[in-house]
Write a protein that holds these residues in place. Sequence first.
Motif, short mmCIF file in Angstrom:
data_model
loop_
_atom_site.label_atom_id
_atom_site.label_comp_id
_atom_site.label_asym_id
_atom_site.label_seq_id
_atom_site.Cartn_x
_atom_site.Cartn_y
_atom_site.Cartn_z
N VAL A 1 4.11 6.10 -5.29
CA VAL A 1 3.72 6.33 -6.89
C VAL A 1 2.96 7.37 -7.08
CG1 VAL A 1 3.37 5.29 -8.87
CG2 VAL A 1 4.89 4.25 -7.37
N THR A 2 1.74 7.33 -6.51
CA THR A 2 0.55 8.30 -6.90
C THR A 2 1.17 9.79 -6.54
OG1 THR A 2 -0.97 6.66 -6.16
CG2 THR A 2 -1.82 8.77 -6.31
N VAL A 3 1.75 9.93 -5.41
CA VAL A 3 2.34 11.40 -5.07
C VAL A 3 3.29 11.75 -5.93
CG1 VAL A 3 3.46 12.60 -3.20
CG2 VAL A 3 1.51 10.98 -2.54
N LEU B 1 3.53 10.93 -9.10
CA LEU B 1 2.87 11.10 -10.38
C LEU B 1 1.97 12.67 -10.44
CD1 LEU B 1 1.34 7.80 -11.50
CD2 LEU B 1 2.95 9.32 -12.61
N ALA B 2 1.47 12.84 -9.15
CA ALA B 2 0.70 14.08 -8.72
C ALA B 2 1.70 15.20 -9.07
CB ALA B 2 0.05 14.17 -7.62
N ARG C 1 0.79 -1.24 -0.03
CA ARG C 1 -0.04 -0.08 0.01
C ARG C 1 0.79 1.24 -0.02
NH1 ARG C 1 -5.10 1.65 1.80
NH2 ARG C 1 -5.22 3.71 2.94
N ILE D 1 2.13 1.88 -3.62
CA ILE D 1 1.23 2.69 -4.25
C ILE D 1 1.00 4.17 -3.89
CG2 ILE D 1 -1.34 2.68 -4.89
CD1 ILE D 1 -1.09 -0.48 -4.59
N LEU D 2 0.83 4.44 -2.72
CA LEU D 2 0.84 5.67 -2.34
C LEU D 2 1.91 6.83 -2.81
CD1 LEU D 2 -0.61 5.42 1.40
CD2 LEU D 2 -1.87 6.53 -0.69
#
Lengths: 199, 361
Positions: free
Chosen positions: A10-12, A14-15, A4, A7-8
């Motif tokens: 990578v998301t940050v 990308l943002a 988890r 994923i968090l």
Amino acid sequence: MIPRHLILGVTVLLAITLGMSLYVWQMRGRVDGSDLSAANSQPVAPPVSGATEQVTLYVAYDDTGVLRPKPVRIPLPAGRQERAAEMLRALLNLYLDKFSPHPLGAGSEVRDVYMVDPGLAVIDLNAAFADNHRSGILVEELTVVSLIHTLSANIPGITRAKILVDGKERDTLAGHADLSNFYDVPAVNQVAAQLQNTQ
Amino acid sequence: MPLSSLGTLLPRILGGPITFNQNSRRLLIGNVAVHFTAQVSKTAPPKLVINFTAPVNPMIATEPGKLRMVFTHEAVVAPGSQVLTFDSKIIPSASFQENNGAAELVVAASVPVIASFSHDGRSITIEPPPQPATPAQPPPTTAGPTAAGPTPASPPLVTTAPAAIRRYFAVVDPSHGGDERGASLTGQLAEKDINLAFAHRLRQELETRGLSTLLLRDGDSSLSLDQRASLTNSAHPAIYICVHAASQGTGVRVYTALVPAGIENRGPFLTWDAAQTASQVLSRSAGALLVTELQNKQIPARSLIAPLRPLNNITTPALALEVAPPSDDATQLNSPAYQQLIAGAIAAGLADLRDQLEAGR
């Protein structure tokens, strides 16, 4: 299974990448929007400090092929060389104006004026001045005489003048006016008087 | 250190080849040598064509039976043999020698010969001069072309036999030429072409009036300003006229020389940049008269002084003409009628000045 926290992360990331891209795209749009026209590519002279004084510029007029005196008030520094350079820059500003009576090529500039005792004025023009100058005996003569006569009329004691281009000697201004020799200023003043006659 | 050791010492110091000739006082550093070949063509009359590996501008002097070229600024070196012989009775031989820092090439000729430059000064052609043109009866009409005499393909200097020297009244110099296009008068029209066309008409008009005229360039060739002045001074004309064209203004501007500062002629020797000084008064009076002549023909004209080479290098009266169009349309510079009108007026003015200019020789 992907953890988890990965994923968090990578998301940050990308943002952040997306945000940075949007910011750079917006900045580029602002730069493109600003008008950097050819006129603005001329070098900006440093502001001149000093009292405003009246000088007489000898301005060439192509339509009649004459030289005319034009009194102007310009700020002049104290030094003799700096004053000479400022006078010629004021003259060039007229020639580079949209409604110039004697247009010079874009980017024309007086790099420096050196006053060498006894009585020698060396005018150093930039390459754009000569490279973009129109070719012809009269049109080149008007430029040369306008520069030299403006100096000699406002700064006493100049007996000879030499014109350099980018600090170097050059054969002619644009194929006609001789730049390889020293100009005899009293003789140039006679030519200036001749050029002030419309006949 | 003995002078003779320079030949072995200098290459070690400079790290390159040198050529040292102690007797002739010539030291060539590096690969600067200018080589030449010479060949006589089988044409009638024969021509001696000398091709150099770099542009040259020798001083040329003549004496009966010889044409002497002295190379003071160029590193011209000897060909295979000091004496070149040719299969020609008119130009049988040439000899090369080095002396006092200069190279000298002497061409022997059994008839008067002239020299001319081409290929940007890389070739010199030596040949008998063309037969003088027979001047036509003075002025019939100025309209339309008239028969002009044969013209040398390139600039003659002087002949080798004094009795046969052709004295030109005028030297007409179409300015620019070759790679040097001069001003761009219109998108297509180059100054060099208008200058040449106008110079042809002026020569025609002058010869019609019995005034022998030499064109310094008769085609699209280039000559340096020094070459133009040297050729003119060698020809000793009564007047030199260089032709320019411009798109600015209208009519004709007639210029005389502005002699540079700080140059003086001492005694009989003339300084190159002030060679015009002694002729300035005559040049200016000739210029003023031409302006009057043009104005009488309703052509706008002005007399001015200009810093324009080679006017100041010419020893005889010298003028420059800047022909501008009759109106704002620069293409009219190409109009034969307009060129003829101006050429006729100039030639008429020069014909009036003939005695005055001849007296000044």
